[in-house]
Design an enzyme around this catalytic site. Structure first.
Site, PDB file in Angstrom:
ATOM      1  N   TYR A 142       1.396  -1.254   0.065  1.00  0.00           N
ATOM      2  CA  TYR A 142      -0.151   0.229   0.077  1.00  0.00           C
ATOM      3  C   TYR A 142       1.333   0.836   0.117  1.00  0.00           C
ATOM      4  O   TYR A 142       1.309   1.394   0.962  1.00  0.00           O
ATOM      5  CB  TYR A 142      -0.581  -0.037   0.666  1.00  0.00           C
ATOM      6  CG  TYR A 142      -2.038   1.135   1.688  1.00  0.00           C
ATOM      7  CD1 TYR A 142      -1.810   1.948   2.618  1.00  0.00           C
ATOM      8  CD2 TYR A 142      -3.208   1.504   0.590  1.00  0.00           C
ATOM      9  CE1 TYR A 142      -2.757   3.188   2.129  1.00  0.00           C
ATOM     10  CE2 TYR A 142      -3.437   3.043   0.726  1.00  0.00           C
ATOM     11  CZ  TYR A 142      -3.583   3.598   1.498  1.00  0.00           C
ATOM     12  OH  TYR A 142      -4.133   4.339   1.803  1.00  0.00           O
ATOM     13  N   ASP A 237       9.655   2.634  -0.639  1.00  0.00           N
ATOM     14  CA  ASP A 237       8.353   3.634   0.180  1.00  0.00           C
ATOM     15  C   ASP A 237       8.885   2.893   1.216  1.00  0.00           C
ATOM     16  O   ASP A 237       8.212   1.978   2.485  1.00  0.00           O
ATOM     17  CB  ASP A 237       7.288   2.708  -0.316  1.00  0.00           C
ATOM     18  CG  ASP A 237       5.451   3.397   0.116  1.00  0.00           C
ATOM     19  OD1 ASP A 237       4.674   3.196   0.160  1.00  0.00           O
ATOM     20  OD2 ASP A 237       6.554   4.489   1.204  1.00  0.00           O
ATOM     21  N   LYS A 265       5.052   9.597   8.980  1.00  0.00           N
ATOM     22  CA  LYS A 265       4.900   8.789  10.025  1.00  0.00           C
ATOM     23  C   LYS A 265       5.520   8.902  11.096  1.00  0.00           C
ATOM     24  O   LYS A 265       5.606  10.437  11.856  1.00  0.00           O
ATOM     25  CB  LYS A 265       4.446   7.018  10.180  1.00  0.00           C
ATOM     26  CG  LYS A 265       3.499   6.695   9.476  1.00  0.00           C
ATOM     27  CD  LYS A 265       3.627   5.091   9.254  1.00  0.00           C
ATOM     28  CE  LYS A 265       2.586   4.667   7.857  1.00  0.00           C
ATOM     29  NZ  LYS A 265       0.854   5.241   8.210  1.00  0.00           N
TER      30      LYS A 265
HETATM   31  P1  KE4 Z   1      -0.767   8.008   4.151  1.00  0.00           P
HETATM   32  O1  KE4 Z   1      -1.208   9.122   2.883  1.00  0.00           O
HETATM   33  O2  KE4 Z   1      -1.896   8.317   5.079  1.00  0.00           O
HETATM   34  O3  KE4 Z   1      -0.261   9.570   5.193  1.00  0.00           O
HETATM   35  O4  KE4 Z   1       0.512   7.124   4.052  1.00  0.00           O
HETATM   36  C1  KE4 Z   1       0.162   6.688   2.893  1.00  0.00           C
HETATM   37  C2  KE4 Z   1       0.881   5.008   3.241  1.00  0.00           C
HETATM   38  C3  KE4 Z   1       2.342   5.218   2.049  1.00  0.00           C
HETATM   39  N1  KE4 Z   1       3.381   4.250   2.514  1.00  0.00           N
HETATM   40  C4  KE4 Z   1       2.960   3.287   3.230  1.00  0.00           C
HETATM   41  C5  KE4 Z   1       3.799   2.062   2.971  1.00  0.00           C
HETATM   42  C6  KE4 Z   1       1.937   3.149   4.351  1.00  0.00           C
HETATM   43  O5  KE4 Z   1       1.972   2.683   5.646  1.00  0.00           O
HETATM   44  C7  KE4 Z   1       1.275   4.571   3.549  1.00  0.00           C
HETATM   45  C8  KE4 Z   1      -0.109   4.191   5.206  1.00  0.00           C
HETATM   46  N2  KE4 Z   1      -0.263   3.110   6.138  1.00  0.00           N
HETATM   47  C9  KE4 Z   1      -1.332   3.131   6.109  1.00  0.00           C
HETATM   48  C10 KE4 Z   1      -0.942   2.013   7.311  1.00  0.00           C
HETATM   49  N3  KE4 Z   1      -2.063   0.926   6.967  1.00  0.00           N
HETATM   50  C11 KE4 Z   1      -2.379   4.604   7.040  1.00  0.00           C
HETATM   51  C12 KE4 Z   1      -3.063   3.497   8.243  1.00  0.00           C
HETATM   52  C13 KE4 Z   1      -4.421   4.503   7.718  1.00  0.00           C
HETATM   53  O6  KE4 Z   1      -4.417   3.879   6.203  1.00  0.00           O
HETATM   54  O7  KE4 Z   1      -5.224   4.941   7.943  1.00  0.00           O
END
Ligand code: KE4
Length: 428
Positions: A142, A237, A265
């Site tokens: 993701y 990523d 994060k």
């Molecule tokens: P954000 O746009 O949510 O800040 O980051 C996206 C993203 C990009 N790359 C990786 C490896 C990530 O884990 C994430 C976001 N992680 C999720 C956890 N599964 C965020 C939690 C959510 O979507 O509420």
């Protein structure tokens, strides 16, 4: 009706599904959602006053735990000087320098406000730098919710990807190729077929969004070799793995150097943040130094930068990068031993301060195997753990974390409660 239910009914009237990110609805485990009133150290306190030992930790950012005094103190001081300047500030400079120092392949960095923005920008930069349009990603990885990433693999290597969400144009989905994680044969096949058109491979070097799935030893070096051979860029990523699997991310742990890295994060210490970075000659293509456009009102926000700096500096000063892996392996090993003693098929992994498990008799090395795991037993286990005051991510396809706030007593309490929850989960 409980306070949580009352608040959630209100929320559902003004927000889709009552939440601001889908996973928070707890639909994957069929439970009532969580409405948090306060968070401190290893604990979340919900609207009913229940105290939960938190292993979600805001999905990764909280290396020090909730409301760490060093972070709150730094924020209080920064707050007195305003919340957003809309112009450069020293905090963004200091955090950029720290990231360049800690993340081996990053020579230059640009801050944005989310991981999604970071991966979107990194892909645009890779397309600009190579003059190519296609990207290749992996099932189960993701990278945020940008259109190009919301695609599902076609029925075979020959078929182009399909949209994985309404609203994603098929023409755009077709520009994203998909392979199985750890499947270098598929990657080679895609490059043999489309190599001259592939701008970049983007990968979570350790998947944290399909449960925790580590790379096989030859996978990341293989990606590095194939992308180099075809002139494509390799994007790690590390929004989740950054400062989690190692103080320098998966690239420091494995020695495989990507061309671009995305972060998020931890570097915001719980405030909204993202970043992308890499080799100087690539990053200097980004406006205003170069022609590739990317911008953001709150990029380099002084409060987010301050929280990120306080988090990383305190983590280093308190030995977090040496201490946290031991906590994660303690939890993982204890859970594995309990499952073994009960004869429960459980595959447990840990990497740095991340840990995870699948209800599966075999180890899991790709998303298809993760999906074949027993998610019904996961849901029972999750509920039983929550009833005992331990909060695991409300989906079998997420990773667990630990923080410096999870001291030995908290870990011991967790081990005991997870053992009881496991016995509950297999009772039927
Ligand atoms: P954000 O746009 O949510 O800040 O980051 C996206 C993203 C990009 N790359 C990786 C490896 C990530 O884990 C994430 C976001 N992680 C999720 C956890 N599964 C965020 C939690 C959510 O979507 O509420």
């Amino acid at each position: 009706m409980s306070e949580t239910q009352r608040l959630f009914e209100r929320a559902k009237r003004v927000a889709p599904g009552g939440v601001h990110s889908p996973v928070r609805a707890f639909r994957a485990v069929g439970e009532r959602p969580l409405i948090v009133r306060e968070a401190r150290g290893p604990y979340l306190i919900d609207a009913e006053g229940n105290r939960l030992i938190d292993y979600v930790l805001s999905w990764g950012p909280l290396l020090l735990g909730h409301a760490h005094p060093a972070v709150l103190g730094a924020l209080r001081e920064a707050l007195g000087r305003g919340t957003s300047y809309g112009f450069s500030c020293e905090a963004e400079l200091e955090l950029a320098e720290l990231i360049v120092e800690m993340v081996p392949s990053v020579e230059m960095v640009r801050f944005v406000n989310s991981g999604t923005e970071a991966t979107m920008a990194a892909v645009r930069l890779a397309r600009a730098a190579t003059g190519r349009d296609l990207i290749l990603k992996f099932e189960g990885c993701y990278h945020g919710h940008a259109d190009s990433f919301l695609v599902a693999a076609g029925s075979g290597v020959a078929t182009l990807s399909l949209p994985d969400s309404p609203g994603v144009p098929s023409a755009l989905a077709a520009l994203t190729l998909v392979c199985g994680f750890n499947d270098l044969d598929c990657v080679r096949e895609q490059f043999e077929r489309y190599g001259e058109r592939i701008a970049a491979v983007i990968v979570e070097p350790f998947i944290g969004n399909a449960g925790l799935i580590p790379p096989l030893p030859e996978f990341l070096p293989g990606l590095r070799e194939i992308t180099r051979e075809y002139g494509a860029l390799l994007i790690f990523d590390e929004v989740m793995t950054g400062f989690r699997v190692h103080s320098g991310g998966a690239q420091a742990l494995t020695g495989v150097m990507p061309d671009l890295t995305t972060l998020g994060k931890v570097i915001g210490g719980g405030l909204p943040v993202g970043a992308y970075g890499g080799r100087r000659e690539l990053m200097e293509l980004i406006a205003p130094a170069g022609p590739v456009y990317q911008a953001g009102t709150l990029s380099g926000n002084p409060l987010a930068m301050t929280a990120g700096l306080a988090t990383l500096k305190t983590a280093r000063a308190e030995g977090a990068f040496e201490i946290l892996p031991k906590k994660a392996s303690w939890l993982a090993d204890a859970l594995e031993a309990e499952a073994k003693s009960l004869g429960v098929p459980l595959s447990v992994t840990h990497a740095g301060s991340m840990w995870g498990f699948f209800f599966s008799p075999n180890s899991v090395s790709n998303f298809a195997q993760a999906k074949a795991s027993d998610v019904r037993t996961f849901a029972k286990f999750h509920r039983a753990a929550r009833e005992r005051g331990v909060l695991l991510p409300p989906s079998a396809f997420e990773a667990c974390f630990v923080s410096l706030a999870h001291d030995d007593a908290v870990i011991e309490e967790t081990v005991e409660k997870l053992a009881a929850a496991l016995r509950d989960a297999i009772q039927g």
